[in-house]
Design an enzyme around this catalytic site. Sequence first.
Site, short mmCIF file in Angstrom:
data_model
loop_
_atom_site.label_atom_id
_atom_site.label_comp_id
_atom_site.label_asym_id
_atom_site.label_seq_id
_atom_site.Cartn_x
_atom_site.Cartn_y
_atom_site.Cartn_z
N SER A 230 39.88 49.00 11.32
CA SER A 230 38.49 48.69 11.67
C SER A 230 37.79 47.86 10.59
O SER A 230 36.87 47.10 10.90
CB SER A 230 37.70 49.98 11.92
OG SER A 230 37.71 50.80 10.75
N GLY A 259 40.74 52.27 13.90
CA GLY A 259 41.53 53.49 14.01
C GLY A 259 42.99 53.34 13.69
O GLY A 259 43.70 54.35 13.55
N ASN A 289 43.46 55.02 7.34
CA ASN A 289 43.42 55.97 8.45
C ASN A 289 44.58 56.96 8.43
O ASN A 289 44.48 58.02 9.03
CB ASN A 289 43.38 55.23 9.79
CG ASN A 289 42.05 54.54 10.01
OD1 ASN A 289 41.00 55.07 9.68
ND2 ASN A 289 42.09 53.32 10.54
N ASP A 380 28.41 53.70 5.60
CA ASP A 380 28.93 55.03 5.96
C ASP A 380 30.01 55.49 4.99
O ASP A 380 30.80 56.37 5.30
CB ASP A 380 29.47 55.02 7.39
CG ASP A 380 30.66 54.06 7.57
OD1 ASP A 380 30.97 53.31 6.61
OD2 ASP A 380 31.27 54.06 8.65
#
Length: 406
Positions: A230, A259, A289, A380
């Site tokens: 991502s 992902g 991930n 984030d």
Amino acid sequence: MALDTGKPAPGWHIAVTDFEGEAQLSGDRVTVPKPANPRVPNSHVAARRSDDGALTLQFSNSWIAQLRWQGGKPLDLSPYLAHGTVEFDLNVVDLAHGGMKFKLGCGQDCERKVPFLFAGRELAGKGKQHISLALTCFWREGDDFSAVNVPFTLEGTGSGEISIANLRFNKAGKATTACPDYRTQSVTPERLQESWAVEWWLPRHEQKLAEIQAHRAAGRRVDLVFLGDSITQGWENEGKDAWGQHFAKYNAVALGFGGDRTENLLWRLQHGELDQMAPKAIVVMIGTNNTGDRLEDPALTVAGIKKNLDEIRQRQPQATVLLLALFPRGEKPDDLTRRHNAKINALLPALADGKQVVFLDIGHALMNADGTLSKDILPDWLHLSPAGYEIWARSLEAPLSPLLAP
């Protein structure tokens, strides 16, 4: 040893959970309450108990929905590990827009899972099916099965309805249901097995093949390719301006899929995403991930990265590969996933020869001086802002310029 779905043993209870709430299934049915200001207002998670003891989990628009056995005296499952199985009867009523996983505790703050999206969808509408999984499906080197406080979790994502009954552990069972081998998972090509991705993942793959073909048909040479997850896909969104300023002139292609883990990128490479072009440089960043999804042994993640590098070198031997260290994640330096990625990064230079594969770590450029992360750069603590993509682009100028020169 049975984990009674009809009436749990004293001390044990069945928790029904949503991403933002939890309820206990003490009667025939329960709905997980919503918080005052829900982040996912249209999600719904409920469970019911049938007269025959079967438990049904219903969920819609849910990030995570669970039936979880917990609260009792921790179980010693170590005698079951060598030849044992966890068995149950499963009825997949509907999973057209959902996914599912089975989870097992493995000691303090330890949990292992077996994905079951593709297999679960194949069972939809076929009624009750007996599932028997080897306990080793949930085991990793160093795990402690002597005091398991969450012996089983049925997890759904997206929307669906699943029933489970006759849950038990068998010391000398016969496993009849396949599961990934954690030792080879990172190097075994596979499509991304997540409910939130399954509807767009393959179409995006086809779109990327078409994008590459369009360059070829128009006589445009693709000189630069980015491969990743991502964070790489973000060049098309938050990073769009930086991409246009720095890389569009090279007819660059961003092959990033949200992902993706190492095995998912490997599947894409083996299904044509690097074909029909001859780039001068390929930027690769994959593996965070593997950490975020399963906190995989760093050596196994690096094996997956190496497998991808081997595939790239085989398909594009003329290209110089710029292998990037995983970007920092988590707000502070002591974040578990940050520290885990650092272990992966420490192993990556061994994959580079400095000529055909060049290693580059730009993590310091994305951090504050004290090692913390800024929301201005990583809002984030994982994905980049437009300012973050500009930093990334500028950090690549020096190593890429000589490779991309006319």
